[in-house]
Enzyme design. Sequence first.
Site, PDB file in Angstrom:
ATOM      1  N   ILE A  43       0.856  -1.206   0.014  1.00 22.92           N
ATOM      2  CA  ILE A  43       0.030  -0.094   0.042  1.00 22.92           C
ATOM      3  C   ILE A  43       0.854   1.206   0.059  1.00 22.92           C
ATOM      4  O   ILE A  43       1.167   1.936  -1.013  1.00 22.92           O
ATOM      5  CB  ILE A  43      -1.012   0.020   1.188  1.00 22.92           C
ATOM      6  CG1 ILE A  43      -1.786  -1.264   1.235  1.00 22.92           C
ATOM      7  CG2 ILE A  43      -2.004   1.280   1.173  1.00 22.92           C
ATOM      8  CD1 ILE A  43      -2.689  -1.496   2.617  1.00 22.92           C
ATOM      9  N   CYS A  44       1.375   1.590   1.225  1.00 19.46           N
ATOM     10  CA  CYS A  44       2.089   2.918   1.376  1.00 19.46           C
ATOM     11  C   CYS A  44       3.432   2.816   0.476  1.00 19.46           C
ATOM     12  O   CYS A  44       4.080   3.976   0.347  1.00 19.46           O
ATOM     13  CB  CYS A  44       2.365   3.039   2.910  1.00 19.46           C
ATOM     14  SG  CYS A  44       0.833   3.298   3.731  1.00 19.46           S
ATOM     15  N   VAL A  45       4.104   1.617   0.382  1.00 15.36           N
ATOM     16  CA  VAL A  45       5.304   1.632  -0.491  1.00 15.36           C
ATOM     17  C   VAL A  45       4.813   1.784  -2.092  1.00 15.36           C
ATOM     18  O   VAL A  45       5.476   2.420  -2.833  1.00 15.36           O
ATOM     19  CB  VAL A  45       6.291   0.462  -0.271  1.00 15.36           C
ATOM     20  CG1 VAL A  45       7.365   0.459  -1.275  1.00 15.36           C
ATOM     21  CG2 VAL A  45       6.585   0.666   1.277  1.00 15.36           C
TER      22      VAL A  45
END
Length: 217
Positions: free
Chosen positions: A118-120
């Site tokens: 997700i955040c990467v």
Amino acid sequence: MTFRNGLASLLRPEDSVLVLIDHQPYQLANLNSHEPTMVINNSAALAKTAKAFNVPTILTSVVAAQGGNIFPQITDVFPGQEIIDRTFINTWEDKPTVDAVKATGRKQLIIAGLWTEICVAMPAIQAAGEGWDVTVITDASGGTSVEAHEVGIQRMIAAGVNMMTWMALASEWQRDWARTEHLDGILEVMRQHGGGSSIAYMWEQQLLNTPVPASAG
């Protein structure tokens, strides 16, 4: 697909900028792709490696009031540095963070964070599509499951993002053991965080500094 190869494709500290994303307690609590202690160790090693090579490092969290502060093992490496707290899940939609990266004038973008899928993945894929040379440090990142981490990596590779581990990055930045400018710093990072490699290095130093007994041979 454009293949990443040739000498110019290797990472250089003078052209690199590191963004560490959401290494926070909430994300760590649901980290299931790696042993959490190793991700903390590797994230701290990555931060210290960047500092040893004078690579600008951007620290960013998401809604820290609920998710917790970035691990002290990272923030202690950069005492007093501002942490950019976001509401955007996708860091590359957060203008203050992107502006901080652009202000470095560097185009080799190194990313690590929680969670991989997700955040990467979101900022890595967007930045790659905008022409940035993006590398993700997989062992300083982690996902909510082994499958989530691995699928996130596959998705990013398909988008042209490069994958490395922190020790491979350190070696690529160092490139030549005859380059001594940053050598003491990176060897200290290896000693603290390199696991078996650090023990082998210290053993090597012990052997090199142990006099041969006069009766030997």
